[in-house]
Design an enzyme around this catalytic site. Structure first.
Site, PDB file in Angstrom:
ATOM      1  N   TYR A 153     -24.508   1.798  98.825  1.00  0.00           N
ATOM      2  CA  TYR A 153     -23.522   2.046  99.948  1.00  0.00           C
ATOM      3  C   TYR A 153     -23.849   0.997 101.239  1.00  0.00           C
ATOM      4  O   TYR A 153     -23.186   0.602 101.955  1.00  0.00           O
ATOM      5  CB  TYR A 153     -23.583   3.385 100.166  1.00  0.00           C
ATOM      6  CG  TYR A 153     -22.288   4.018 100.841  1.00  0.00           C
ATOM      7  CD1 TYR A 153     -21.132   3.606 100.587  1.00  0.00           C
ATOM      8  CD2 TYR A 153     -22.343   4.662 101.940  1.00  0.00           C
ATOM      9  CE1 TYR A 153     -19.820   3.795 101.043  1.00  0.00           C
ATOM     10  CE2 TYR A 153     -21.115   5.324 102.547  1.00  0.00           C
ATOM     11  CZ  TYR A 153     -19.793   4.747 102.205  1.00  0.00           C
ATOM     12  OH  TYR A 153     -18.833   5.200 102.550  1.00  0.00           O
ATOM     13  N   LYS A 160     -21.127   4.626 108.533  1.00  0.00           N
ATOM     14  CA  LYS A 160     -20.859   5.982 108.410  1.00  0.00           C
ATOM     15  C   LYS A 160     -21.789   6.984 109.203  1.00  0.00           C
ATOM     16  O   LYS A 160     -21.408   7.971 109.967  1.00  0.00           O
ATOM     17  CB  LYS A 160     -20.980   6.686 107.388  1.00  0.00           C
ATOM     18  CG  LYS A 160     -20.014   6.251 106.031  1.00  0.00           C
ATOM     19  CD  LYS A 160     -18.705   6.480 106.482  1.00  0.00           C
ATOM     20  CE  LYS A 160     -17.362   6.292 105.668  1.00  0.00           C
ATOM     21  NZ  LYS A 160     -16.018   6.631 106.004  1.00  0.00           N
TER      22      LYS A 160
END
Length: 255
Positions: A153, A160
């Protein structure tokens, strides 16, 4: 109409297909009595096609969260359909391919990921402030648990984390105006967005190997969508700056 969102007007961003969490938020919000408006980016006709599958017709307003012109005129354009808003759903995220390579990711890719995925929560909310005030309202965004480092990720995880921090600062600054800001941390779902994540299958394996005590279905966006709708409602009148995990319990499991 009865329901926990009866009489409310909600703007939902991020409907890409009818498999999107945002689509199911819009559907459930309508079922709970809300009037829903959607935004679309790029192929508006595609968003309009999926909007037609909702229980009720919903207008689609063009919005590129990186286009200041779109943001500056957003409240006015929403005003053609509604003179106020009670809720905003932020379901916008994007990272170029380079953002999924932590050690080699270029700033141009990283900055795009942060701008689209995190800064846009602030810019979207402030663009809609004239419609949220003075009655207040609820802003709800979607995140992927940024408290830990996930395989593959990479800079999207950092984006995020920035999103989660942005929500807390919005909660601080807008709370006195009666506006709450919260996030739902959803588990992984097989969606259009997931296809753009290199190594998504390995990431999803965490949920497929029994680490979710409440279970998890990679094809079911309904649980996350219901949490968003609940946070849009008046059932959480003093909850702000919070992250509600809807991931089957994976976030709290140890080894």
């Amino acid at each position: 109409m009865s329901g926990i969102l009866a009489g409310k007007r909600v703007l939902v961003t991020g409907v890409v297909t009818d498999a999107s969490i945002a689509f199911h938020v819009a559907r459930i919000a309508q079922e709970e009595g809300a009037e829903v408006l959607l935004t679309g980016f790029g192929r508006l006709s595609l968003v309009e096609r999926f909007a037609a599958r909702l229980p009720k017709p919903a207008p689609v307003i063009e919005l590129d969260v990186t286009d200041q012109g779109h943001l500056d005129t957003l409240a006015e354009r929403i005003g053609a359909y509604a003179d106020s808003l009670d809720g905003i759903v932020h379901s916008v995220a994007y990272g170029p391919e380079g953002a999924f390579d932590f050690l080699n990711g270029a700033w141009e890719d990283v900055s795009t990921a942060v701008r689209v995925s995190a800064y846009s929560l602030k810019s979207l909310t402030t663009a809609c402030l004239p419609l949220l005030q003075p009655r207040g309202g609820s802003v709800v965004g979607l995140t992927f648990d940024a408290a830990v480092a996930w395989p593959h990720y990479d800079w999207m995880g950092v984006a995020k984390a920035a999103l989660e921090s942005t929500s807390r600062y919005l909660a601080r600054d807008l709370g006195p105006r009666g506006i709450r800001s919260n996030l739902v941390a959803a588990g992984p779902l097989r969606s259009v967005a997931a296809k753009s994540i290199p190594g998504f299958a390995q990431l999803a394996e965490v949920w497929e190997t029994g680490r979710a005590p409440a279970g998890w279905d990679l094809t079911d966006p309904d649980p996350a969508a219901r949490a968003v709708v609940a946070l849009l409602s008046d059932f959480f009148p003093r909850t702000t700056g919070e992250i509600v995990h809807v991931d089957g319990g994976v976030h709290m499991m140890g080894a």
